[in-house]
Design an enzyme around this catalytic site. Structure first.
Site, short mmCIF file in Angstrom:
data_model
loop_
_atom_site.label_atom_id
_atom_site.label_comp_id
_atom_site.label_asym_id
_atom_site.label_seq_id
_atom_site.Cartn_x
_atom_site.Cartn_y
_atom_site.Cartn_z
N LYS A 179 0.86 -1.21 0.00
CA LYS A 179 0.00 0.00 0.00
C LYS A 179 0.88 1.24 0.00
CE LYS A 179 -1.49 1.39 4.22
NZ LYS A 179 -1.19 2.78 4.62
N ASN A 180 1.94 1.23 0.82
CA ASN A 180 2.75 2.44 0.99
C ASN A 180 3.72 2.69 -0.14
OD1 ASN A 180 1.31 2.89 3.28
ND2 ASN A 180 2.95 2.34 4.71
N CYS A 234 -4.20 11.82 13.44
CA CYS A 234 -4.94 10.55 13.39
C CYS A 234 -4.69 9.89 14.74
CB CYS A 234 -4.45 9.69 12.24
SG CYS A 234 -2.86 8.95 12.56
N ARG A 243 1.03 14.05 13.58
CA ARG A 243 1.50 13.79 12.22
C ARG A 243 1.48 15.06 11.35
NH1 ARG A 243 -0.64 8.13 10.28
NH2 ARG A 243 1.27 8.27 9.04
N ASP A 247 5.62 0.12 11.95
CA ASP A 247 4.39 -0.55 11.49
C ASP A 247 4.32 -2.00 11.88
OD1 ASP A 247 4.13 1.32 8.36
OD2 ASP A 247 3.72 1.83 10.44
N ARG A 249 -8.01 -0.84 5.41
CA ARG A 249 -7.25 0.21 4.76
C ARG A 249 -5.95 -0.33 4.18
NH1 ARG A 249 -6.79 5.71 7.94
NH2 ARG A 249 -5.48 5.94 6.11
C1 EPZ Z 1 4.69 6.68 6.47
O1 EPZ Z 1 3.90 7.67 7.09
C2 EPZ Z 1 3.78 5.47 6.35
N1 EPZ Z 1 2.63 5.81 5.51
C3 EPZ Z 1 3.33 5.03 7.74
O2 EPZ Z 1 2.56 3.87 7.59
C4 EPZ Z 1 4.56 4.70 8.57
O3 EPZ Z 1 4.15 4.35 9.87
C5 EPZ Z 1 5.47 5.92 8.62
O4 EPZ Z 1 5.81 6.33 7.27
C6 EPZ Z 1 6.77 5.64 9.37
O5 EPZ Z 1 7.45 4.58 8.75
C7 EPZ Z 1 2.78 5.87 4.18
O6 EPZ Z 1 3.86 5.63 3.64
C8 EPZ Z 1 1.56 6.22 3.38
P1 EPZ Z 1 6.71 10.03 8.47
P2 EPZ Z 1 4.43 9.20 7.11
O7 EPZ Z 1 6.52 11.30 7.71
O8 EPZ Z 1 5.25 9.46 5.90
C9 EPZ Z 1 7.08 13.23 11.92
C10 EPZ Z 1 0.72 2.51 7.87
O9 EPZ Z 1 0.47 1.86 8.85
N2 EPZ Z 1 6.91 14.22 10.84
O10 EPZ Z 1 7.87 9.13 8.10
O11 EPZ Z 1 3.28 10.05 7.41
C11 EPZ Z 1 5.83 12.38 12.13
O12 EPZ Z 1 4.95 13.03 13.03
C12 EPZ Z 1 1.18 3.93 7.99
O13 EPZ Z 1 0.68 2.08 6.70
C13 EPZ Z 1 7.01 15.56 11.14
O14 EPZ Z 1 7.23 15.94 12.30
O15 EPZ Z 1 5.40 9.17 8.36
C14 EPZ Z 1 6.39 11.11 12.71
O16 EPZ Z 1 6.60 11.28 14.09
C15 EPZ Z 1 0.94 4.43 9.38
N3 EPZ Z 1 6.85 16.48 10.14
C16 EPZ Z 1 7.77 10.99 12.03
O17 EPZ Z 1 8.09 12.29 11.52
C17 EPZ Z 1 6.60 16.11 8.85
O18 EPZ Z 1 6.49 17.00 7.97
C18 EPZ Z 1 7.78 10.00 10.86
O19 EPZ Z 1 6.72 10.38 10.02
C19 EPZ Z 1 6.50 14.74 8.56
C20 EPZ Z 1 6.66 13.80 9.57
#
Ligand code: EPZ
Length: 422
Positions: free
Chosen positions: A22-23, A117, A122, A310, A402
């Site tokens: 999915k990702n 969420c 996030r 995850d 999802r």
């Molecule tokens: C991706 O989410 C995945 N989703 C998530 O999978 C996964 O848990 C996550 O990466 C971490 O591996 C998709 O790829 C669609 P991040 P993403 O930006 O990109 C902070 C699932 O179960 N952050 O890597 O949204 C954020 O709050 C989902 O399939 C900022 O502070 O995660 C988090 O603490 C859940 N500012 C950390 O970084 C930003 O602009 C990592 O977030 C962006 C992120």
């Protein structure tokens, strides 16, 4: 709202096939916005998040044909609407992945802020800071991000250093940079296999992306991109979920169409626990929990290639059946232990200390009526239900839909007593 009814205590035996990731599918679908030609994606998983993004692309004016269930032919030749509305984005924050492509190709985009969420606030500040570095004017208006390219209509290449590893942030800016004027360097970039898969698609479309999979990605901007054909990588998290399903039920599974190299940290950890995991070839794993005593092992979630957040909830379910005390530390999200409370209602012994969950095992799990809170928490409750004595009823399984394609059918095919109650 659908529920799952599970009668636990039955070892799983047989063969499961892993669906597309999915990702990886989500950013690859968004990448189709970067060209007027058709992008054909194979092995797109039949999951709700991909349907949601398909609808968003169609709302933007793209056409999406599915000659087969898991093949998407996307053509963004006639995109008129450059807006991703709140109603849609709030249901799936990955919709933010259309921001980079829309600004890069059309010079403008208005995308609702995703909002938080269950697992955390996030934010997308790193996405927006990066777009500004590429020359975009970015403002917030009534809960929407409004981004505009400079007067020239084109973004400009830049050096961007992420203060924190962000997967979709890396993907969004990598896509935006493909059409920027000049060279972009992304430092402290995410190294996830999904980022590499996206880069492969972009390069097939005529982009010039180098270094995906490392923490430094270089993109030479080009004038335009062409259509392409691409097969999405297997889902490493679904794979890990099935490995734990076999282990926790003391069964044996052959997991097909997977990529063991994408979940090395998970395989290493499961072997340390005492799970038997054998790599048959580059796309097949054999896993057994039969007659195995599991030893509690600590884990810390970190960006790829380390143990993925995850898989944290699924791993916690397994640790309830391991001898000793396991300390599970979640470093990525601020609130990703909601599954612990539900597992405790099934008999697990877990204490939460800040970002660490301390699991004492083994404890017998008893079936109960539990509630899912997010995608991976739901998967962990299914695993706990499969291992528990008695019957488990899981509410709100739309979370699991999802990101898992027909998980109840795949589990029933290998002996699980699980059915969906509509
Ligand atoms: C991706 O989410 C995945 N989703 C998530 O999978 C996964 O848990 C996550 O990466 C971490 O591996 C998709 O790829 C669609 P991040 P993403 O930006 O990109 C902070 C699932 O179960 N952050 O890597 O949204 C954020 O709050 C989902 O399939 C900022 O502070 O995660 C988090 O603490 C859940 N500012 C950390 O970084 C930003 O602009 C990592 O977030 C962006 C992120």
């Amino acid at each position: 709202m659908d529920k799952f009814h599970i009668r636990g205590g039955r070892p799983l035996y047989g063969r499961v096939s892993v669906s597309g990731a999915k990702n990886a599918a989500l950013p690859c679908m968004a990448a189709a916005l970067l060209t007027a030609e058709t992008v054909t994606l194979h092995n797109v998983p039949y999951v709700r998040d991909c349907m949601t993004l398909r609808r968003l692309l169609e709302d933007l004016g793209a056409t999406v044909l599915t000659p087969e269930l898991r093949t998407h032919k996307i053509s963004a030749a006639h995109v008129e609407v450059l807006e991703a509305p709140y109603e849609l984005v709030k249901t799936m924050r990955a919709s933010v992945l259309v921001l980079g492509p829309l600004v890069a190709r059309f010079g403008r985009a208005r995308v609702s802020l995703p909002g938080g969420c269950a697992i955390g606030t996030r934010p997308i500040d790193l996405h927006l800071e990066g777009l500004k570095k590429l020359g975009a004017d970015v403002s917030l208006e009534a809960g929407y991000v409004v981004a505009r390219a400079p007067q020239s209509g084109r973004l400009r290449g830049a050096e961007i250093e992420f203060s924190k590893v962000t997967v979709t942030g890396t993907e969004n800016l990598m896509m935006a940079a493909t059409l920027a004027h000049g060279r972009t360097v992304l430092r402290n970039a995410a190294r996830e296999p999904e980022v590499v898969d996206l880069a492969e698609l972009l390069n097939r479309m005529g982009a010039r992306v180098r270094g995906a999979g490392t923490d430094t990605i270089e993109i030479e901007g080009v004038e335009s991109l062409t259509g392409a054909e691409h097969t999405i990588i297997p889902d490493r998290i679904e794979t890990g979920t099935f490995l734990i399903a076999a282990a926790i039920t003391r069964g044996e599974l052959e997991v097909k169409n997977c990529r063991p190299e994408h979940l090395a940290a998970v395989i290493d950890k499961l072997r340390a626990v005492g799970v038997e995991v054998e790599e048959i070839n580059q796309s097949t794993l054999c896993v057994s929990g039969k007659d195995r005593a599991f030893v509690a092992r600590d884990v810390v979630t970190e960006p790829y290639p380390c143990f993925p957040t995850d898989m944290q909830a699924q791993y916690m379910a397994l640790m309830t059946q391991a001898e000793g005390t396991a300390r599970i530390t979640e470093t990525i999200f601020e609130n990703r232990f909601m599954h612990a409370a539900e597992m405790m209602r099934m008999g697990a012994q877990i204490e939460i200390e800040g970002h660490t969950a301390i699991v004492h095992g083994p404890t017998p799990l008893m079936g109960a009526h539990v509630q899912a809170s997010d995608l991976r928490a739901s998967a962990s409750l299914v695993l706990a239900g499969l291992a528990a004595e008695g019957e488990t009823l899981i509410d709100r399984v739309y979370h699991i839909d999802r990101g898992y394609e027909k998980i109840e059918d795949k589990l029933r095919a290998v002996g699980a007593a699980i059915e969906r109650i509509r």
